[in-house]
Scaffold this active site. Structure first.
Site, short mmCIF file in Angstrom:
data_model
loop_
_atom_site.label_atom_id
_atom_site.label_comp_id
_atom_site.label_asym_id
_atom_site.label_seq_id
_atom_site.Cartn_x
_atom_site.Cartn_y
_atom_site.Cartn_z
N ASP A 106 64.87 51.07 54.60
CA ASP A 106 64.01 51.63 55.56
C ASP A 106 64.04 51.17 56.72
O ASP A 106 64.67 51.06 57.63
CB ASP A 106 62.63 51.52 54.80
CG ASP A 106 61.50 52.38 55.28
OD1 ASP A 106 61.63 53.51 55.59
OD2 ASP A 106 60.37 51.55 55.53
N PHE A 155 58.90 60.29 52.78
CA PHE A 155 58.63 59.25 51.59
C PHE A 155 59.26 59.85 50.24
O PHE A 155 58.73 60.97 49.94
CB PHE A 155 57.26 59.00 51.32
CG PHE A 155 57.00 57.63 50.46
CD1 PHE A 155 56.94 56.45 51.04
CD2 PHE A 155 57.08 57.83 49.06
CE1 PHE A 155 56.96 55.29 50.31
CE2 PHE A 155 56.91 56.54 48.26
CZ PHE A 155 57.04 55.52 49.05
N VAL A 156 60.06 59.00 49.49
CA VAL A 156 60.87 59.70 48.41
C VAL A 156 60.73 58.95 47.19
O VAL A 156 60.24 57.62 47.29
CB VAL A 156 62.53 59.93 48.57
CG1 VAL A 156 62.71 60.89 49.78
CG2 VAL A 156 63.01 58.51 49.01
P1 IMP Z 1 62.88 47.70 53.90
O1 IMP Z 1 62.67 46.10 54.01
O2 IMP Z 1 61.93 48.62 55.06
O3 IMP Z 1 64.02 48.41 54.33
O4 IMP Z 1 62.49 48.24 52.76
C1 IMP Z 1 62.82 48.76 51.76
C2 IMP Z 1 61.92 48.86 50.56
O5 IMP Z 1 60.75 49.76 50.86
C3 IMP Z 1 62.50 49.62 49.48
O6 IMP Z 1 63.36 48.79 48.49
C4 IMP Z 1 61.56 50.34 48.87
O7 IMP Z 1 60.93 49.47 47.87
C5 IMP Z 1 60.60 50.36 49.92
N1 IMP Z 1 60.74 52.07 50.48
C6 IMP Z 1 60.92 52.22 51.75
N2 IMP Z 1 60.99 53.59 51.82
C7 IMP Z 1 60.53 54.07 50.62
C8 IMP Z 1 60.45 55.62 50.09
O8 IMP Z 1 60.58 56.54 50.69
N3 IMP Z 1 60.26 55.51 48.68
C9 IMP Z 1 59.81 54.66 47.95
N4 IMP Z 1 60.03 53.34 48.26
C10 IMP Z 1 60.47 53.04 49.75
#
Ligand code: IMP
Ligand code: MG
Length: 184
Positions: A106, A155-156
């Site tokens: 994300d 959001f998935v």
């Molecule tokens: P990042 O550090 O922002 O890249 O966070 C990634 C983490 O956020 C993932 O491992 C997920 O746990 C959570 N996350 C981000 N987007 C989603 C989504 O659309 N659905 C479920 N979890 C998400």
């Protein structure tokens, strides 16, 4: 076939597509590491990646170790710039080839921090394999080495991914209806 969960708006990746994604990624990883001569360690990021990791890793016919890490970001709900390690590796990764297995990228902060941490522990290489990527949301410069599927900024849930710990057992990846989280 199981009916679509009532909280899911639409399916982004079916069971068949997920299986094909795992096959493709496994083939590429096998090709890239088959002659490395080093220890290969998959670091599975709990909990979201477990379904993906089990499908992926069983398709890779190389000697390897499987380790787990559980991390979370500070601040409720959203992803911030700091991670806390809740479950850590049980082995030394010095000189090993490490592949981080993640469910979704994300902001990119989790993988950025984790890659740095593991590189600092002396890994020979640290690569990232993610099932899903939401590039529109990126806040740091980070690209996965292996990406299953690029998705829009929605959001998935399903296939390991949750909202408030629910929906992980759905066999597909689907977009969660906004009403589920906007009514709260
Ligand atoms: P990042 O550090 O922002 O890249 O966070 C990634 C983490 O956020 C993932 O491992 C997920 O746990 C959570 N996350 C981000 N987007 C989603 C989504 O659309 N659905 C479920 N979890 C998400
Ligand atoms: Mg996660």
């Amino acid at each position: 076939m199981r009916r679509l969960h009532p909280d899911v708006e639409r399916v982004l990746a079916t069971e068949k597509q997920l299986n094909d994604i795992c096959k493709k990624l496994a083939k590429k990883i096998t090709e890239d590491y088959k002659d490395s001569g080093r220890d290969l360690v998959f670091v599975v990021i709990l909990k979201g990646s477990i379904l993906f990791a089990t499908d992926l890793i069983r398709k890779i016919p190389l000697d390897c170790n499987i380790e787990f890490m559980k991390v979370s970001s500070y601040g409720a709900g959203t992803t911030s710039g700091f991670i806390q390690v809740h479950v850590d590796l049980k082995r030394d990764i010095k000189d090993a080839d490490v592949i981080l297995v993640e469910d979704i990228i994300d902001s990119g902060r989790t993988l950025e921090k984790l890659s740095q941490l593991l590189a600092n522990r002396g890994a020979h290489s640290v690569k990232c394999c993610t099932l899903l990527d939401k590039p529109e949301r990126r806040q740091v410069k980070l690209e996965a080495d292996y990406t299953g599927m690029v998705i829009p900024d929605e959001f998935v849930v399903g296939y390991g991914l949750d909202y408030n710990e629910r929906y992980r057992n759905l066999p597909y990846v689907g977009v969660l209806k906004r009403s589920v989280y906007e009514s709260k």
